[in-house]
Write an enzyme that holds these catalytic residues in place. Structure first.
Site, PDB file in Angstrom:
ATOM      1  N   GLN A   1       0.823  -1.209   0.000  1.00  0.00           N
ATOM      2  CA  GLN A   1       0.000   0.000   0.000  1.00  0.00           C
ATOM      3  C   GLN A   1       0.854   1.254   0.000  1.00  0.00           C
ATOM      4  OE1 GLN A   1      -2.381  -1.011   3.440  1.00  0.00           O
ATOM      5  NE2 GLN A   1      -1.541   0.694   4.585  1.00  0.00           N
ATOM      6  N   THR A   2       0.349   2.225  -0.727  1.00  0.00           N
ATOM      7  CA  THR A   2       1.010   3.516  -0.853  1.00  0.00           C
ATOM      8  C   THR A   2      -0.026   4.615  -0.635  1.00  0.00           C
ATOM      9  OG1 THR A   2       2.606   2.647  -2.442  1.00  0.00           O
ATOM     10  CG2 THR A   2       2.293   5.023  -2.434  1.00  0.00           C
ATOM     11  N   TYR A   3       0.351   5.608   0.121  1.00  0.00           N
ATOM     12  CA  TYR A   3      -0.536   6.737   0.381  1.00  0.00           C
ATOM     13  C   TYR A   3      -0.279   7.840  -0.624  1.00  0.00           C
ATOM     14  CZ  TYR A   3      -1.992   4.380   4.562  1.00  0.00           C
ATOM     15  OH  TYR A   3      -2.529   3.458   5.422  1.00  0.00           O
ATOM     16  N   LEU A   4      -1.353   8.464  -1.069  1.00  0.00           N
ATOM     17  CA  LEU A   4      -1.265   9.547  -2.044  1.00  0.00           C
ATOM     18  C   LEU A   4      -1.384  10.904  -1.371  1.00  0.00           C
ATOM     19  CD1 LEU A   4      -3.669   7.947  -4.665  1.00  0.00           C
ATOM     20  CD2 LEU A   4      -1.202   7.626  -4.405  1.00  0.00           C
TER      21      LEU A   4
ATOM     22  N   ASN B   1      -1.418   2.595  10.010  1.00  0.00           N
ATOM     23  CA  ASN B   1      -0.718   2.314   8.764  1.00  0.00           C
ATOM     24  C   ASN B   1      -0.115   3.577   8.162  1.00  0.00           C
ATOM     25  OD1 ASN B   1      -0.943  -0.535   8.271  1.00  0.00           O
ATOM     26  ND2 ASN B   1      -3.108  -0.247   7.877  1.00  0.00           N
TER      27      ASN B   1
END
Length: 169
Positions: free
Chosen positions: A34-37, A154
């Site tokens: 997962q990657t946060y924008l 997270n």
């Protein structure tokens, strides 16, 4: 927007004894990247790549969450592999990776996240109401209740993983 009502626990050990005693029944295991924008104190946008470790099926999601603590609003929908790849490469961040075990315990669905980049295992339980979440009595093996401790979220763990790259954004 759907409400997500969950409690999180700092799992001190893998529940092998509970699995062997058939108190905890594993239903599936996924590999999650997962990657946060975008992130602020109350909202987050993220993308995920989820791989079912039994079937090999890969799905991708885009998620918006609002709020903190036990109750948050959540909107999640599927996106294509191409859109996921474009988003991740455009930002250049390191994905947070973990394995998620979904299991049944005492008639409830629980999720156990085992993180790769840090020594951390978290157990989550979702509830249909805040009253039920507050009344829930966790067994000792779940570990410390960390539902309101932001350092275990997270997005906080992911920001730490990014180091200076995140600071520059």
């Amino acid at each position: 927007m759907a409400l997500e009502i969950e409690r999180k626990f700092l799992l001190p050990r893998f529940p092998k004894a509970e699995i062997e005693a058939n108190e905890l029944v594993i239903r599936s295991e996924q590999r999650i990247e997962q990657t946060y924008l975008a992130i602020d104190e109350n909202e987050e946008l993220r993308v995920r790549r989820l791989t079912d470790l039994e079937t090999g099926q890969v799905t991708h999601t885009h998620t918006f969450k609002s709020g903190n603590g036990l109750v948050r609003e959540e909107v999640e929908y599927g996106i294509s592999a191409d859109i996921y790849a474009q988003i991740v490469s455009a930002f250049g961040f390191t994905p947070l990776t973990k394995n998620r075990i979904t299991a049944t315990w005492n008639g409830r669905t629980i999720e156990i996240d085992n993180y790769d980049q840090i020594h951390l295992s978290v157990l989550e339980v979702e509830f249909p109401s805040l009253e039920e979440a507050n009344a829930f009595q966790a067994p000792e093996w779940f570990g410390e209740d960390i539902s309101s401790q932001k350092q275990y979220s997270n997005k906080t763990v992911w920001k730490q993983l990014q180091g200076e790259k995140w600071q520059d954004k």
